[in-house]
Write a protein that holds these residues in place. Structure first.
Motif, mmCIF file in Angstrom:
data_model
loop_
_atom_site.group_PDB
_atom_site.id
_atom_site.type_symbol
_atom_site.label_atom_id
_atom_site.label_comp_id
_atom_site.label_asym_id
_atom_site.label_seq_id
_atom_site.Cartn_x
_atom_site.Cartn_y
_atom_site.Cartn_z
ATOM 1 N N SER A 49 0.831 -1.204 0.000
ATOM 2 C CA SER A 49 0.000 0.000 0.000
ATOM 3 C C SER A 49 0.866 1.255 0.000
ATOM 4 O O SER A 49 2.081 1.201 0.190
ATOM 5 C CB SER A 49 -0.927 0.002 1.215
ATOM 6 N N LEU A 50 0.199 2.370 -0.190
ATOM 7 C CA LEU A 50 0.842 3.673 -0.253
ATOM 8 C C LEU A 50 0.386 4.496 0.946
ATOM 9 O O LEU A 50 -0.807 4.603 1.208
ATOM 10 C CB LEU A 50 0.439 4.362 -1.560
ATOM 11 N N LEU A 51 1.337 5.057 1.669
ATOM 12 C CA LEU A 51 1.044 5.927 2.809
ATOM 13 C C LEU A 51 1.451 7.334 2.407
ATOM 14 O O LEU A 51 2.637 7.615 2.191
ATOM 15 C CB LEU A 51 1.802 5.467 4.047
ATOM 16 N N VAL A 52 0.485 8.219 2.252
ATOM 17 C CA VAL A 52 0.720 9.576 1.765
ATOM 18 C C VAL A 52 0.775 10.535 2.944
ATOM 19 O O VAL A 52 -0.186 10.664 3.704
ATOM 20 C CB VAL A 52 -0.411 10.014 0.802
ATOM 21 N N VAL A 53 1.921 11.208 3.100
ATOM 22 C CA VAL A 53 2.106 12.193 4.167
ATOM 23 C C VAL A 53 2.014 13.572 3.526
ATOM 24 O O VAL A 53 2.825 13.918 2.664
ATOM 25 C CB VAL A 53 3.471 12.023 4.876
#
Length: 122
Positions: A30-34
């Motif tokens: 998955s992608l964790l967008v900060v």
């Protein structure tokens, strides 16, 4: 494990988001967008950018202190990879990397990929 991306609503942020999504897809994670912009990215703008991607994602809202480097480093705990965008710099500017980028590169607990947006057409 996820791929973490520092996202700002500019050309560098969009380039980082595209590369991070590709890396997450390749790695089957998955992608964790900060959200690291000086001002929080409008929710509709960020949602539109994320909806265009074919990858599971989660958004980390900006913290109260707005320390972009610290937020990315904290999100990277247990991550597989961090992706950040860099802006093009002049010859003199190339001697110095931005403070946030330097901190992320030096303090990230996992590998970091840096990307630049495409060069403007001449």
């Amino acid at each position: 494990m996820a791929v973490v991306v520092g996202y700002a609503g500019n050309d560098e942020g969009r380039a980082a988001l595209a590369r991070a999504a590709a890396e997450a897809s390749l790695r089957g994670t998955s992608l964790l967008v900060v959200d690291t912009g000086r001002e929080p990215t409008p929710a509709a703008e960020l949602a539109a950018a994320l909806d265009a991607l074919d990858v599971e994602h989660e958004v980390v809202p900006p913290g109260p202190v707005r320390d972009a480097a610290e937020e990315v480093i904290a999100a990277a705990a247990g991550a597989e990879l961090v992706v950040i965008g860099l802006r093009r710099r002049s010859s003199v500017g190339k001697l110095i990397l931005g403070a946030n980028a330097t901190r992320i590169l030096l303090e990230s607990p996992c590998p970091v990929i840096t990307v630049k947006p495409p060069a403007p057409a001449r």
